[in-house]
Design a protein around this motif. Structure first.
Motif, mmCIF file in Angstrom:
data_model
loop_
_atom_site.group_PDB
_atom_site.id
_atom_site.type_symbol
_atom_site.label_atom_id
_atom_site.label_comp_id
_atom_site.label_asym_id
_atom_site.label_seq_id
_atom_site.Cartn_x
_atom_site.Cartn_y
_atom_site.Cartn_z
ATOM 1 N N GLY A 170 38.396 42.726 25.812
ATOM 2 C CA GLY A 170 37.750 42.032 26.931
ATOM 3 C C GLY A 170 38.552 42.111 28.214
ATOM 4 O O GLY A 170 38.001 42.099 29.299
ATOM 5 N N ARG B 66 37.837 44.276 31.303
ATOM 6 C CA ARG B 66 36.742 44.020 32.238
ATOM 7 C C ARG B 66 37.175 43.133 33.405
ATOM 8 O O ARG B 66 36.407 42.820 34.274
ATOM 9 N N ASN B 67 38.436 42.684 33.374
ATOM 10 C CA ASN B 67 38.861 41.758 34.421
ATOM 11 C C ASN B 67 39.573 42.494 35.538
ATOM 12 O O ASN B 67 40.660 43.013 35.372
ATOM 13 N N GLN C 175 32.297 47.544 37.918
ATOM 14 C CA GLN C 175 32.502 46.151 37.572
ATOM 15 C C GLN C 175 31.847 45.233 38.608
ATOM 16 O O GLN C 175 31.178 44.259 38.274
ATOM 17 N N ASP D 243 29.103 42.343 37.850
ATOM 18 C CA ASP D 243 29.303 40.936 38.168
ATOM 19 C C ASP D 243 28.231 40.410 39.113
ATOM 20 O O ASP D 243 27.850 39.248 39.049
ATOM 21 N N GLU E 240 38.753 34.800 29.444
ATOM 22 C CA GLU E 240 38.717 36.222 29.734
ATOM 23 C C GLU E 240 39.724 36.960 28.844
ATOM 24 O O GLU E 240 39.448 38.020 28.302
ATOM 25 N N GLY F 140 38.585 37.703 25.609
ATOM 26 C CA GLY F 140 37.551 38.718 25.506
ATOM 27 C C GLY F 140 36.160 38.259 25.876
ATOM 28 O O GLY F 140 35.183 38.940 25.588
ATOM 29 N N SER G 209 33.009 37.867 28.071
ATOM 30 C CA SER G 209 32.448 38.551 29.225
ATOM 31 C C SER G 209 32.067 37.515 30.275
ATOM 32 O O SER G 209 32.069 36.317 30.013
ATOM 33 N N GLN G 210 31.747 38.008 31.482
ATOM 34 C CA GLN G 210 31.331 37.087 32.545
ATOM 35 C C GLN G 210 30.160 36.224 32.084
ATOM 36 O O GLN G 210 30.114 35.024 32.328
ATOM 37 N N TRP G 211 29.206 36.875 31.431
ATOM 38 C CA TRP G 211 28.034 36.139 30.967
ATOM 39 C C TRP G 211 28.431 35.049 29.984
ATOM 40 O O TRP G 211 27.964 33.917 30.077
ATOM 41 N N GLN G 212 29.349 35.407 29.044
ATOM 42 C CA GLN G 212 29.777 34.403 28.064
ATOM 43 C C GLN G 212 30.531 33.257 28.742
ATOM 44 O O GLN G 212 30.369 32.102 28.381
ATOM 45 N N GLN G 213 31.357 33.604 29.753
ATOM 46 C CA GLN G 213 32.072 32.543 30.471
ATOM 47 C C GLN G 213 31.085 31.600 31.149
ATOM 48 O O GLN G 213 31.273 30.386 31.162
#
Lengths: 321, 277
Positions: free
Chosen positions: A19, A22-23, A39, A43, B174, B177, B179-183
């Motif tokens: 994960g 992806r940051n 990315q 977002d 993050e 692991g 994802s943005q959606w999960q956050q």
């Protein structure tokens, strides 16, 4: 580049967690800049509802209004380009003078709409029992539709309504008026109704701001005329200036957003005595079919609102610096 | 702090009591006018009612077809509430996660759009809808509600996220692991329920009380929502003042319920960021 202990630890952890890749922010720290553009697009999904809906419903139609203000706009038919024709027509009409006068008179309501809630908030701030109950009572009209308020006040202000009957009750028959149908009275009456309806909102904002002011500033607070207002002006006002500015900008904006009240209380009447720019635009477009003129009025209205916003931002920025 | 300062000030209390009478009385007058027999209203319109009748409520209900109007309102308003929550929470989440210059400009721009008076854009929007036969549609009205009230509430959600959603939590997620959606779905959304409640309550109150969008976008009487239905009733010459107040009281009821349930959340939402602590 020096890598701190913390970062090094993050890095080893990160290698094991997919994960992390992806940051972008951590990626930068670790020197592993990964497809930033892709990315960014991923977002930005979170912004799509805002972009799509606000853009499609508010932004695009606003631009259409501005564009069409230069046309003799006939929706569904060929529209002829007339340059500034619509604007010339507006400024030559006699209604616009009356509307301008009306808007100026409504502008005089701003001090009342700002100072009344400020004073009430200061009164409520201390040494009053059940302040929360008072706040709720004053705030209540804010949750009521302007239409409901208008229905209520039309009933109270009728020639045989509550106000006139109360005046008769205390022997002041001479002061009885036809409050809504008198061209000289209708604007002050609307200003008062708006003051009544928006009081609680201002009290809420000012009250919250006052709660951040140290108690010592209120030490000398005695409610004896001159001293009270001196204190208001020289101690309390500077302490809560940002909120004061906010409420003032809201109030000035309200002058040009009176549609709801005008529509139900007076329909702009008697004659054009209470017609506002936004109400006239609505009538021109949807009642009379003068779409081009309405679009020009809308553009003017937009310019007024943008300049209010801009001056609020400039003054606000200066005040904070 | 001196002991004396805690005492009530009689002058302050009297002024506030007098002022609050001007707030309580009009609503009492509305209720008593709506609920008293006609004879009693004619004889003594200002006093309290001695007997209660629901005939004016019933006749207002029938003349304005309020049963249908309430169903229409509930449909469009609930679409609006859900949509507004979606727009505000997603956008605010993005702005909290991306603190770049561009996102600050976007927040400033979209957050200021409430300043555009609705009449300015609703007319071209109506013309556009008419060209694709989408006027007189309660779903479209709901979408308008969801959109038009969102600019101001994006600020509210953003302010709430700034305070109540520490970056550390999201960064930790993050690292694990997410994802943005999960956050968004499993951290931001559950944590922002109080703010979403405020947004939902305020959107409900504003959308329920709306007149402009409804009168522009709806055309046939069977589609009218509650507030314009009540307003048409009042505009008719044969409607009595008692019927009018009855209709006004009925339009008020749902907002009153929402206010009673969500009062604290509403007050906190409006004063977010200005209050101590």
């Amino acid at each position: 580049m020096r890598v701190t202990l913390h970062q090094r630890r993050t890095r080893t952890d990160a290698r094991r967690i997919p994960g992390i890749w992806r940051n972008d922010r951590l990626g930068k720290t670790l020197g592993t800049q990964i497809p930033a553009v892709r990315q960014g697009i991923l977002d930005s999904v979170f912004l799509w509802p805002m972009f799509l809906l606000i853009g499609f419903l508010v932004l695009v139609p606003t631009l259409v209004t501005v564009y069409r203000s230069f046309f003799d706009w006939n929706p569904g038919y060929e529209s002829e380009f007339v340059g500034l024709g619509n604007y010339v027509e507006i400024f030559q009409s006699r209604t616009i003078r009356q509307i301008g006068i009306n808007q100026l008179v409504f502008l005089m309501g701003v001090p009342l709409w700002v100072l009344l809630p400020l004073i009430v908030a200061v009164l409520l701030h201390e040494r009053v029992p059940a302040a929360g109950v008072f706040r709720t009572i004053f705030f209540f009209p804010a949750i009521v539709s302007p239409v409901t308020i208008a229905i209520l006040f039309r009933a109270l202000l009728r020639p045989d309504g509550l106000i006139n009957q109360l005046l008769a009750l205390v022997g002041l028959d001479g002061l009885q008026r036809n409050w809504i149908d008198d061209p000289d009275l209708v604007k002050p009456v609307i200003i008062l109704i708006v003051a009544w309806a928006t009081l609680g909102f201002g009290v809420l904002l000012f009250g919250a701001a006052l709660s951040t002011v140290p108690d010592e500033l209120f030490e000398a607070a005695e409610l004896d005329g001159a001293a009270f207002f001196q204190q208001l002006r020289y101690i309390i006002l500077p302490a809560i200036f940002p909120i004061f500015l906010l409420v003032t900008s809201f109030s000035i904006a309200t002058v040009f957003l009176l549609f709801g009240y005008v529509f139900v209380i007076t329909q702009g009447g008697p004659g054009y005595a209470s017609t506002t720019l936004d109400f006239d635009m609505y009538q021109n477009a949807l009642n009379f079919g003068y779409y081009g003129v309405a679009a020009a009025e809308g553009t003017l209205l937009l310019l007024v609102m943008l300049s209010i916003l801009a001056s609020a931002l400039i003054i606000g920025r200066r005040a904070w610096r | 702090m001196a002991v004396g300062r805690r005492r009530w000030s009689p002058l302050r209390t009297t002024i506030l009591l007098a002022l609050s009478l001007t707030y309580i009385y009009p609503f009492l007058f509305m209720l008593s006018t709506a609920l008293r027999p006609q004879q009693e209203y004619v004889n003594n319109p200002l006093g309290l009612p001695r007997s209660v009748t629901f005939e004016h409520v019933a006749s207002a209900w029938q003349t304005a077809n309020l049963g249908q109007a309430i169903r229409n309102s509930l449909l469009s308003v609930s679409i609006g509430v859900v949509l507004c929550c979606v727009i505000c929470s997603t956008a605010a989440f993005y702005f909290v996660r991306h603190k770049s210059r561009i996102s600050a400009i976007l927040l400033g721009t979209f957050g200021s759009l409430w300043i555009i008076p609705p009449v300015v854009w609703i007319i071209p929007f109506f013309i556009l809808l008419a060209s694709v036969n989408l006027t007189n549609d309660l779903v479209v009205l709901g979408i308008v509600y969801g959109t038009v009230y969102s600019p101001a509430f994006i600020w509210l959600m953003w302010a709430y996220f700034l305070q109540g959603l520490p970056d550390d939590i999201l960064e930790a997620a993050e690292l694990d692991g997410a994802s943005q959606w999960q956050q968004y779905r499993y951290i931001a959304l559950p944590l922002s329920m109080p703010a979403l409640g405020t947004v939902a309550a305020l959107t409900f109150i504003y959308a329920w009380g709306d007149l402009l969008f409804a009168v522009v976008l709806l055309q046939t009487p069977d589609r009218l929502t509650v507030v314009p239905a009540a307003a048409t009733l009042v505009g008719r010459f044969d409607a009595s003042i008692q019927e009018a107040t009855a209709a006004a009281a009925l339009t008020l009821l749902p907002s009153l319920l929402v206010f009673l349930v969500a009062q604290r959340a509403i007050v906190r939402g409006i004063t977010a960021g200005f209050q101590k602590g």
